[in-house]
Design a protein around this motif. Structure first.
Motif, mmCIF file in Angstrom:
data_model
loop_
_atom_site.group_PDB
_atom_site.id
_atom_site.type_symbol
_atom_site.label_atom_id
_atom_site.label_comp_id
_atom_site.label_asym_id
_atom_site.label_seq_id
_atom_site.Cartn_x
_atom_site.Cartn_y
_atom_site.Cartn_z
ATOM 1 N N PHE A 281 86.430 51.723 66.658
ATOM 2 C CA PHE A 281 85.569 51.019 65.720
ATOM 3 C C PHE A 281 86.199 50.925 64.341
ATOM 4 C CE2 PHE A 281 82.292 51.025 62.402
ATOM 5 C CZ PHE A 281 81.705 49.806 62.686
ATOM 6 N N LYS A 282 86.794 52.039 63.893
ATOM 7 C CA LYS A 282 87.433 52.004 62.576
ATOM 8 C C LYS A 282 88.546 50.954 62.547
ATOM 9 C CE LYS A 282 87.809 56.555 62.185
ATOM 10 N NZ LYS A 282 88.222 57.857 61.600
ATOM 11 N N LEU B 160 84.265 48.079 73.816
ATOM 12 C CA LEU B 160 84.513 49.477 73.470
ATOM 13 C C LEU B 160 84.169 49.693 72.000
ATOM 14 C CD1 LEU B 160 87.889 50.002 75.356
ATOM 15 C CD2 LEU B 160 85.631 50.875 75.992
ATOM 16 N N ALA B 161 84.480 48.679 71.244
ATOM 17 C CA ALA B 161 84.101 48.730 69.837
ATOM 18 C C ALA B 161 84.110 47.301 69.330
ATOM 19 C CB ALA B 161 85.080 49.575 69.028
ATOM 20 N N LYS C 255 86.852 47.506 62.635
ATOM 21 C CA LYS C 255 86.170 47.332 61.355
ATOM 22 C C LYS C 255 87.192 46.962 60.284
ATOM 23 C CE LYS C 255 82.435 47.401 58.986
ATOM 24 N NZ LYS C 255 81.403 46.387 59.320
ATOM 25 N N ILE D 120 78.372 49.196 72.110
ATOM 26 C CA ILE D 120 79.338 49.729 73.085
ATOM 27 C C ILE D 120 78.805 49.492 74.485
ATOM 28 C CG2 ILE D 120 80.492 51.835 73.905
ATOM 29 C CD1 ILE D 120 80.022 52.924 71.011
ATOM 30 N N GLY E 287 76.183 50.899 61.756
ATOM 31 C CA GLY E 287 75.433 50.419 62.914
ATOM 32 C C GLY E 287 76.201 50.557 64.213
ATOM 33 N N PHE E 288 77.343 51.263 64.131
ATOM 34 C CA PHE E 288 78.133 51.424 65.357
ATOM 35 C C PHE E 288 77.396 52.331 66.342
ATOM 36 C CE2 PHE E 288 81.828 53.416 67.633
ATOM 37 C CZ PHE E 288 82.151 52.284 68.366
ATOM 38 N N PRO F 93 78.601 45.829 65.541
ATOM 39 C CA PRO F 93 78.108 46.710 66.605
ATOM 40 C C PRO F 93 76.648 46.448 66.946
ATOM 41 C CG PRO F 93 78.349 47.939 64.571
ATOM 42 C CD PRO F 93 78.894 46.576 64.310
ATOM 43 N N GLN F 94 75.895 45.949 66.007
ATOM 44 C CA GLN F 94 74.496 45.708 66.303
ATOM 45 C C GLN F 94 74.337 44.570 67.297
ATOM 46 O OE1 GLN F 94 71.563 47.457 64.907
ATOM 47 N NE2 GLN F 94 73.301 48.862 64.837
ATOM 48 N N VAL G 82 79.485 59.139 70.925
ATOM 49 C CA VAL G 82 80.689 58.806 70.160
ATOM 50 C C VAL G 82 81.056 60.021 69.328
ATOM 51 C CG1 VAL G 82 81.632 57.337 68.341
ATOM 52 C CG2 VAL G 82 80.123 56.350 70.074
ATOM 53 N N ASP H 17 87.799 57.072 72.527
ATOM 54 C CA ASP H 17 87.513 57.380 71.132
ATOM 55 C C ASP H 17 86.940 56.123 70.496
ATOM 56 O OD1 ASP H 17 87.396 58.006 68.483
ATOM 57 O OD2 ASP H 17 89.352 59.037 68.439
ATOM 58 N N TYR H 18 85.651 55.940 70.742
ATOM 59 C CA TYR H 18 85.001 54.727 70.250
ATOM 60 C C TYR H 18 85.092 54.612 68.743
ATOM 61 C CZ TYR H 18 82.913 54.984 74.907
ATOM 62 O OH TYR H 18 82.728 55.055 76.237
ATOM 63 N N TRP H 19 84.914 55.764 68.107
ATOM 64 C CA TRP H 19 84.930 55.761 66.636
ATOM 65 C C TRP H 19 86.282 55.322 66.085
ATOM 66 C CZ3 TRP H 19 82.130 54.807 62.845
ATOM 67 C CH2 TRP H 19 82.428 55.227 61.543
#
Lengths: 285, 562
Positions: free
Chosen positions: B76-77, B101-102, B80, B111, A174-175, B106-107, A159, B71-73
């Motif tokens: 995720f944002k 993908l996100a 989130k 992904i 935790g991502f 996440p735990q 990532v 763009d996983y991040w």
């Protein structure tokens, strides 16, 4: 891509010569205030006006430097090594981290995890910062390649956060299970966000490596280069300067030769020569 | 149930009003609140969904870019950020194969893990030809309703203030109505206690039906008060009027109980109030059939007073259920009558004296004739004895004439008494050579012999006087249907019509030597025996007297004159 362009301090005279100072993932982008303080300190000391320019990636910053759209930049050692010739910039000064112009690439996980090494994170999501970052990409790639792994296959997936501080956040949330980050940025986060840092532990530290340098466009007037370098080198002797430096988790500046970055050149060479690192090559183009 | 309804109906107006208000509020506000709450919930939920979708839509371009660039991040944002909203339980972006993908957790969903949860909101991110993936949101219903709860409570209880207000209004209105009703009641009660002068109009702030009702009552009672005053006046007027007249006036009911009497009863020694409610028969003595005797309108009665009996003339006028009885004191008149009677008796006495003398002379006649006889035969002795007996009776009768005669009833033969009377007039008959025709039934009677004798002697002696030489005189006596009929006729001149009206008057006579009492005495005696007398006369042909005397009546009643 220009993320943000801020006009600073109208107290400065408009007729002043204005220079653009680029910032990358080397500093936490959230820390705009420290950046402003840093630039206004430079303005005060040099009489020039400095405007910050933020980019997401090192590639963008190298491009801007090459086009003369940024005059100074605080970048990473890896892009310095790779882009300085095509983009036409040179070392201005390097920060002192724990007294030396050296820093580390940390492997971090959440506190409760039992990983002991980056190699334990196989098959897990893992955060790299910028593909061109030394500590956030080159170092872990180098480690994996040296251990016979292709990073793209080793992690599921990699990532890219394009920011060391965001890599820390990705671990925090935790991502991702782990991340490779710049030790200077990590120290900044420890200082400024202890509640985040308290949930995170450093399981490995690679290095030391040549520190993230401040570079200047080669074609810029020498007087300006000189004036700025002079201010930077003397910053640690000034209480106000020291205070600002501490916000970036560094102690001062010094000057090094280009050869100082040879260790990074060597790592990149190893990676490029390996058949395992096509991902890296790809980003190299 | 019926009990409950009747109980509800007999509640006070105030309670009814209040209950009605509450019921109205309940009927309207509860379903309304329910509907509003339901509707609001729906709108609230839809709004949340809408705003979340808008959130996604606003980031759609960016999301497409993130997905394409893995763009996983960035993804995720985004998730989130979405999951930070309290209404979102979890948020995720999955690729077209449903792989994460996100994910905001996440735990749990790293992904690349499969995500099979059916989200509340699924928003597909489209590429040019196919779906790149989708944003899946699972809503936190508990949190949504927790956020909505204050609104819901507010909506549910928003009717409460209105209920409170209507309760207050109901109580207030009912209090006002009760207060006003009790004012009306109070004014009526004062009138009820007889304080008519205190009648005053009750005036309220509210000019509504109650005011109308109160005014109506006021007007009605005012009118009634006027009526009452008029009636009161009339009553006093008539009372005074009744007290000024001489008659004692009673009003009695069907049972003859006295309802009213005027002040004249004081004459009898009574107070008005002593008599109210008692039967009138306790103070009025009637000879027959009480006061309700239908025969005569006016009758003589005796009235029992405190101080003795008083004769009175009673008049009775009957109405449907009541009667007016008037009593006029006739004691004065009675006394006058008594005087008159005595005067008549005295005059009768005079006539009687003459007649008595005449009768006595007649009775003595056989004795005088026999005085020249030396030796009396047995017949002579009998004649003497009869003469003496007759004389004795005459004397007795004469003595008794002026005092109340107790008509003694004796048993005797009709023919015998006729013969006796004929014997008494036989000298006159012989003198005038009168032909005597006698038709007498040999019947036995029980009646007053003396009265019959007096009737017969007077009628026969008048008849003999009336005829001329060799005239005819007849006597006929018989009993028919318990009535003694006596007819005496003559062939005399008859009575002139002008004389006919006066022949029974005392002291009226056409004879030179008559006393004028003969027929008057006959009349009196016939009356005393309860009979009647008829006279018919034809000028030049003669006169007939017909006397009818009821024997039964004479036998049954002991008739006494005063």
């Amino acid at each position: 891509m220009i993320l943000l362009a801020l006009l600073l301090a109208f107290s400065l005279v408009f007729s002043q010569e204005t220079y653009r100072f680029g910032f990358t993932a080397v500093v936490a982008k959230e820390d705009v205030k420290s950046v402003e303080k840093f630039l206004s300190y430079l303005s005060k000391k040099t009489g020039y006006r400095f405007v910050p320019v933020f980019t997401k990636s090192y590639d963008e910053m190298s491009y801007l430097l090459s086009r003369g759209m940024v005059d100074f930049a605080y970048i990473c050692g890896a892009p310095y090594v790779e882009d300085k010739d095509y983009a036409g910039f040179e070392l201005l000064a390097v920060p002192l981290y724990r007294g030396k112009p050296l820093y580390y690439s940390y492997v971090i996980t959440r506190r409760e995890k039992n990983y002991k090494s980056i190699l334990d994170l196989r098959g897990k999501p893992y955060a790299f910062s910028d593909p061109k970052s030394n500590s956030g990409s080159v170092v872990p790639t180098y480690i994996l390649v040296r251990n016979g792994y292709r990073p793209e296959d080793f992690f599921k997936p990699i990532v890219y956060t394009y920011s060391h501080s965001e890599s820390i956040l990705a671990v925090y949330y935790g991502f991702v299970e782990g991340a490779s980050v710049d030790s200077i940025v990590f120290d900044q986060v420890v200082k400024k966000s202890p509640e985040i840092a308290s949930q995170i532990k450093v399981i490995e530290a690679y290095g030391p490596f040549p520190i993230t340098p401040m570079v200047v466009r080669s074609q810029l007037d020498d007087d300006v280069k000189y004036a700025l370098r002079k201010v930077l080198l003397s910053m640690s002797r000034d209480p106000e300067g020291r205070k600002i430096l501490s916000e970036f988790a560094i102690e001062g500046f010094t000057v090094v030769d280009d050869s100082f970055y040879n260790p990074i050149r060597n790592m990149i060479a190893v990676i490029k020569n390996s058949t395992l690192a096509y991902g890296y090559e790809k980003s190299d183009k | 149930m019926r009990n409950l309804i009747s109980k509800a109906l007999s509640l006070s107006i105030g309670t009814k009003l209040t209950l009605t208000f509450i019921a109205l509020i309940a009927i309207t506000s509860i379903p309304l609140s329910f509907v509003v709450v339901q509707f609001s919930e729906k709108i609230y939920y839809e709004n949340i969904v809408k705003s979340l979708k808008e959130n996604i839509i606003s980031e759609e371009l960016q999301l497409r870019y993130y997905i394409i660039n893995k763009d996983y991040w960035g993804l995720f944002k985004f998730v989130k950020g979405l999951s930070e909203k309290s209404s979102v339980y979890e948020a995720s972006v999955v690729d077209s194969n449903g792989m994460v993908l996100a994910h905001s957790k996440p735990q749990k969903y790293p992904i690349g893990s499969p995500y099979r949860v059916k989200g509340d909101i699924v928003y597909p991110i489209r590429g040019l030809s196919s779906d790149l993936g989708s944003v899946i949101l699972v809503l936190d219903n508990e949190s949504i309703w927790a956020e909505f709860r204050p609104v819901k409570l507010f909506l549910m209880f928003s009717a409460l203030p209105f209920t409170g207000i209507s309760l207050f209004l109901g109580l207030f209105i009912s209090y006002r109505i009760r207060a006003r009703l009790s004012r009306i009641k109070g004014s009526i009660e004062r009138i009820n206690r007889g304080q008519l002068d205190e009648l005053s109009r009750v005036e309220f702030l509210e000019k509504d039906e109650l005011q109308e009702f109160s005014d109506f009552l006021f007007n009605t009672i005012s009118t009634l008060r006027n009526y009452y005053e008029n009636i009161d006046y009339a009553q006093r007027f008539y009372m005074n009027l009744l007290n000024t007249i001489n008659e004692i006036v009673f009003v009695v009911d069907e049972e003859d109980k006295i309802l009213y009497t005027n002040g004249r009863v004081k004459q009898l020694g009574y107070e008005t109030n002593d008599l109210i409610g008692i039967s009138i028969e306790r103070i009025v003595e009637t000879r027959e059939a009480g006061i309700n005797f239908k025969g005569q309108k006016y009758r003589e009665v005796m009235v029992k007073g405190r101080n003795g009996h008083t004769p009175a003339l009673m008049g009775v006028v009957s109405y449907d259920t009541w009667k007016i009885v008037t009593l006029i004191d006739i004691s004065d008149r009675k006394a006058m009558e008594e005087k008159l009677k005595r005067m008549e008796l005295l005059s009768t006495l005079g006539e009687m004296s003459a007649n008595f003398a005449h009768e006595l002379k007649n009775a003595m006649l056989p004795l005088r004739l026999l005085s020249s006889v030396e030796n009396f035969s047995r017949e002579d002795v009998e004649v003497i004895r009869n003469s003496l007996s007759r004389m004795s009776r005459l004397v007795n009768m004469f003595l008794n004439f002026a005092k109340p005669v107790n008509v003694e009833k004796t048993k005797f033969k009709l023919s015998l008494i006729v013969d006796e009377i004929l014997f008494l007039v036989s000298s006159k008959v012989r003198d005038k050579d009168v032909e005597l025709v006698k038709e007498v039934e040999d019947a036995e009677l029980i009646t007053s012999r003396d009265l019959i004798e007096i009737i017969l002697i007077n009628l026969l002696s008048n008849a003999v006087d009336a005829v001329g030489e060799r005239g005819k005189v007849g006597v006929r006596a018989y009993v028919e249907e318990e009535v003694l009929n006596i007819e005496v006729w003559d062939t005399g001149e008859g009575i002139s019509p002008e004389d006919m009206d006066r022949i029974f008057e005392p002291f009226y006579t056409t004879k030179d030597s008559g006393s004028g009492l003969g027929l008057a005495v006959v009349m009196k005696n016939v009356y005393m025996l309860g009979g009647n007398l008829q006279v018919s006369s034809q000028r030049g042909r003669g006169t007939t007297f017909k006397v009818k005397i009821p024997i039964k009546g004479v036998q049954d009643e002991k008739h006494s004159s005063d």
